[in-house]
Scaffold this motif. Structure first.
Motif, PDB file in Angstrom:
ATOM      1  N   GLU A 163      14.646  -0.731 -11.907  1.00 53.05           N
ATOM      2  CA  GLU A 163      14.357   0.530 -12.583  1.00 53.05           C
ATOM      3  C   GLU A 163      14.915   1.679 -11.742  1.00 53.05           C
ATOM      4  O   GLU A 163      14.476   1.906 -10.607  1.00 53.05           O
ATOM      5  CB  GLU A 163      12.847   0.695 -12.758  1.00 53.05           C
ATOM      6  CG  GLU A 163      12.208  -0.397 -13.601  1.00 53.05           C
ATOM      7  CD  GLU A 163      10.718  -0.186 -13.766  1.00 53.05           C
ATOM      8  OE1 GLU A 163      10.341   0.926 -14.204  1.00 53.05           O
ATOM      9  OE2 GLU A 163       9.938  -1.099 -13.446  1.00 53.05           O
ATOM     10  N   ASP A 205      -3.923  -0.077  -3.994  1.00 50.78           N
ATOM     11  CA  ASP A 205      -3.250   0.691  -5.049  1.00 50.78           C
ATOM     12  C   ASP A 205      -1.740   0.753  -4.817  1.00 50.78           C
ATOM     13  O   ASP A 205      -0.956   0.563  -5.756  1.00 50.78           O
ATOM     14  CB  ASP A 205      -3.816   2.112  -5.119  1.00 50.78           C
ATOM     15  CG  ASP A 205      -5.292   2.133  -5.493  1.00 50.78           C
ATOM     16  OD1 ASP A 205      -5.691   1.313  -6.349  1.00 50.78           O
ATOM     17  OD2 ASP A 205      -6.042   2.950  -4.935  1.00 50.78           O
ATOM     18  N   LYS A 232       4.250  -5.586  -7.833  1.00 52.87           N
ATOM     19  CA  LYS A 232       5.067  -5.864  -9.017  1.00 52.87           C
ATOM     20  C   LYS A 232       6.103  -4.770  -9.293  1.00 52.87           C
ATOM     21  O   LYS A 232       7.170  -5.048  -9.822  1.00 52.87           O
ATOM     22  CB  LYS A 232       4.161  -6.042 -10.237  1.00 52.87           C
ATOM     23  CG  LYS A 232       3.149  -7.182 -10.071  1.00 52.87           C
ATOM     24  CD  LYS A 232       2.371  -7.396 -11.345  1.00 52.87           C
ATOM     25  CE  LYS A 232       1.290  -8.460 -11.135  1.00 52.87           C
ATOM     26  NZ  LYS A 232       1.854  -9.738 -10.647  1.00 52.87           N
ATOM     27  N   ARG A 233       5.791  -3.525  -8.955  1.00 54.36           N
ATOM     28  CA  ARG A 233       6.731  -2.415  -9.196  1.00 54.36           C
ATOM     29  C   ARG A 233       6.992  -1.726  -7.854  1.00 54.36           C
ATOM     30  O   ARG A 233       6.223  -0.878  -7.415  1.00 54.36           O
ATOM     31  CB  ARG A 233       6.189  -1.414 -10.222  1.00 54.36           C
ATOM     32  CG  ARG A 233       5.878  -2.051 -11.569  1.00 54.36           C
ATOM     33  CD  ARG A 233       5.583  -0.996 -12.631  1.00 54.36           C
ATOM     34  NE  ARG A 233       6.808  -0.301 -13.053  1.00 54.36           N
ATOM     35  CZ  ARG A 233       7.026   0.995 -12.882  1.00 54.36           C
ATOM     36  NH1 ARG A 233       6.125   1.749 -12.269  1.00 54.36           N
ATOM     37  NH2 ARG A 233       8.140   1.556 -13.304  1.00 54.36           N
ATOM     38  N   MET A 249       3.856   9.236 -11.591  1.00 53.36           N
ATOM     39  CA  MET A 249       4.447   8.728 -12.829  1.00 53.36           C
ATOM     40  C   MET A 249       3.367   8.021 -13.654  1.00 53.36           C
ATOM     41  O   MET A 249       2.432   7.439 -13.082  1.00 53.36           O
ATOM     42  CB  MET A 249       5.584   7.748 -12.519  1.00 53.36           C
ATOM     43  CG  MET A 249       6.802   8.370 -11.859  1.00 53.36           C
ATOM     44  SD  MET A 249       7.983   7.120 -11.235  1.00 53.36           S
ATOM     45  CE  MET A 249       8.393   6.236 -12.758  1.00 53.36           C
ATOM     46  N   PRO A 250       3.469   8.050 -14.983  1.00 56.23           N
ATOM     47  CA  PRO A 250       2.484   7.351 -15.820  1.00 56.23           C
ATOM     48  C   PRO A 250       2.369   5.878 -15.450  1.00 56.23           C
ATOM     49  O   PRO A 250       1.269   5.321 -15.431  1.00 56.23           O
ATOM     50  CB  PRO A 250       3.051   7.534 -17.231  1.00 56.23           C
ATOM     51  CG  PRO A 250       3.880   8.772 -17.154  1.00 56.23           C
ATOM     52  CD  PRO A 250       4.471   8.773 -15.778  1.00 56.23           C
ATOM     53  N   ASN A 251       3.505   5.248 -15.183  1.00 56.97           N
ATOM     54  CA  ASN A 251       3.504   3.845 -14.752  1.00 56.97           C
ATOM     55  C   ASN A 251       4.023   3.810 -13.319  1.00 56.97           C
ATOM     56  O   ASN A 251       5.153   3.423 -13.046  1.00 56.97           O
ATOM     57  CB  ASN A 251       4.393   3.012 -15.675  1.00 56.97           C
ATOM     58  CG  ASN A 251       4.268   1.528 -15.403  1.00 56.97           C
ATOM     59  OD1 ASN A 251       3.326   1.090 -14.747  1.00 56.97           O
ATOM     60  ND2 ASN A 251       5.221   0.756 -15.893  1.00 56.97           N
ATOM     61  N   ARG A 252       3.188   4.254 -12.383  1.00 53.27           N
ATOM     62  CA  ARG A 252       3.623   4.454 -11.006  1.00 53.27           C
ATOM     63  C   ARG A 252       3.913   3.127 -10.300  1.00 53.27           C
ATOM     64  O   ARG A 252       3.408   2.067 -10.700  1.00 53.27           O
ATOM     65  CB  ARG A 252       2.551   5.217 -10.224  1.00 53.27           C
ATOM     66  CG  ARG A 252       1.217   4.487 -10.135  1.00 53.27           C
ATOM     67  CD  ARG A 252       0.289   5.182  -9.147  1.00 53.27           C
ATOM     68  NE  ARG A 252      -1.064   4.642  -9.212  1.00 53.27           N
ATOM     69  CZ  ARG A 252      -1.442   3.481  -8.688  1.00 53.27           C
ATOM     70  NH1 ARG A 252      -0.559   2.724  -8.073  1.00 53.27           N
ATOM     71  NH2 ARG A 252      -2.693   3.066  -8.814  1.00 53.27           N
ATOM     72  N   ASP A 305       3.571   0.258  -7.472  1.00 55.32           N
ATOM     73  CA  ASP A 305       2.412  -0.226  -6.714  1.00 55.32           C
ATOM     74  C   ASP A 305       2.809  -0.645  -5.299  1.00 55.32           C
ATOM     75  O   ASP A 305       2.026  -1.257  -4.576  1.00 55.32           O
ATOM     76  CB  ASP A 305       1.710  -1.370  -7.442  1.00 55.32           C
ATOM     77  CG  ASP A 305       2.591  -2.598  -7.613  1.00 55.32           C
ATOM     78  OD1 ASP A 305       3.788  -2.530  -7.249  1.00 55.32           O
ATOM     79  OD2 ASP A 305       2.082  -3.627  -8.097  1.00 55.32           O
TER      80      ASP A 305
END
Length: 339
Positions: free
Chosen positions: A218, A274, A185-186, A242-245, A247
């Motif tokens: 982003e 992960d 997703k990221r 990062m806090p919202n690393r 994936d």
């Protein structure tokens, strides 16, 4: 005096002075058969016309060897050695020998390599840009001297030289789409310097896949700066802390791919659960790691043969500017699909 637009020969100097080629040759060698005044006149004109002697020529009557010069950024990588294999095999068929120069990703060494090839009177040059090359004046000189030249991989001056590249934009888009389709997703992109056309193509494909899937882009997830293992290891580590690393990571080339692979392992994260990973790298080394790496694979040997074919066309008088694309292949293994 006519401005020189090609490699100056003894004949050019002789015609300019109205003397024989033999006289020019003897004068440049400071032969006592030629008077001091004529020697100075010949040598001065040779400097002005940027004459470069050919060390391969044993005499005026003996034909020099047929040699091609190849400039690569990093000869120890599988990609460049495979490209060189293709160039050498194709050149050998046509009766040419190959001299290679490794720039170690240094533009100053690239300039010196090109200058050396001019001095050696190679019949043509094949080159892939060093990552820090931004000034193309040494290639402009090649063009003005009418020395046949073709770029591969990383290119410049596309209006002046033929080139052989891969479809990195399409391959990156396919790889990013695969990551999206299999649960990521990221997705981050780690690349080299933004001025390189190869980086631009691959980053464009990645961004297009995000746009098509209406995934917000982003900026923090797009990191492009240097082709260097230590830098890429640090960049990947920062992303993954990062806090919202992210994936998933799409990596620009083999050096960056294995740096990202190392960062994920060092942080104790699981691949691909992960962090999924796909890299542009060679097929051989992708299968050596655990888990086995999903990769976008170059047909590097074919890239070498196609580049050499275009150069030989140029050497044989074909002045058309060709744009050849050698497609890459997406090979799915174990690092990209989340379970």
């Amino acid at each position: 005096m006519v401005t020189n637009k090609r490699r100056t020969s003894l004949k050019d100097i002789a015609q300019e002075l109205g003397v024989s080629i033999a006289t020019v040759s003897r004068a440049l060698r400071s032969s006592p058969e030629i008077g001091a005044a004529m020697q100075e006149k010949v040598k001065e004109l040779a400097r002005k016309m940027n004459y470069r002697p050919n060390p391969f020529a044993q005499s005026l009557r003996k034909e020099a060897p047929r040699v091609i010069g190849v400039v690569v950024p990093n000869l120890v990588t599988h990609y460049y050695s495979a490209v060189l294999d293709g160039i050498e095999d194709e050149a050998r068929k046509a009766g040419y020998s190959v001299i290679s120069a490794n720039t170690h990703e240094d533009s100053e060494l690239e300039v010196k390599a090109i200058d050396n090839f001019i001095n050696l009177h190679v019949e043509g040059i094949i080159a892939c840009l060093a990552q820090d090359t931004r000034d193309y004046s040494h290639f402009e000189e090649i063009y003005n001297m009418q020395i046949p030249m073709v770029f591969f991989g990383r290119t410049c001056l596309s209006d002046k030289f033929s080139c052989v590249t891969a479809n990195g934009d399409i391959a990156a888009q396919q790889a990013t789409q695969h990551l999206i389709d299999t649960g990521s997703k990221r997705i981050a992109f780690i690349g080299g310097p933004n001025h390189l056309d190869m980086v631009v193509r691959r980053k464009h494909g990645y961004l297009e896949a995000l746009r098509e899937n209406r995934i917000p882009i982003e900026r923090d997830l797009v990191v492009c700066e240097k082709i260097d293992f230590d830098w890429a290891l640090e960049a990947a580590t920062r992303l993954l802390q990062m806090p919202n690393r992210p994936d998933a990571i799409l990596a620009f080339n083999d050096i960056i791919t294995f740096a990202a692979f190392t960062a994920i392992k060092q942080l104790g994260l699981r691949i691909p659960d992960d962090v999924a990973l796909i890299g542009f790298t060679d097929d051989v080394h992708a299968g050596y790691v655990t888990p086995r790496l999903s990769a976008i694979v170059d047909q590097s040997y074919e890239m070498g043969t196609e580049t050499c074919k275009l150069l030989l066309k140029n050497i044989n008088g074909d002045s058309h500017i060709y744009k050849k694309i050698v497609p890459q292949k997406l090979v799915i293994r174990e690092t990209s699909a989340k379970k």
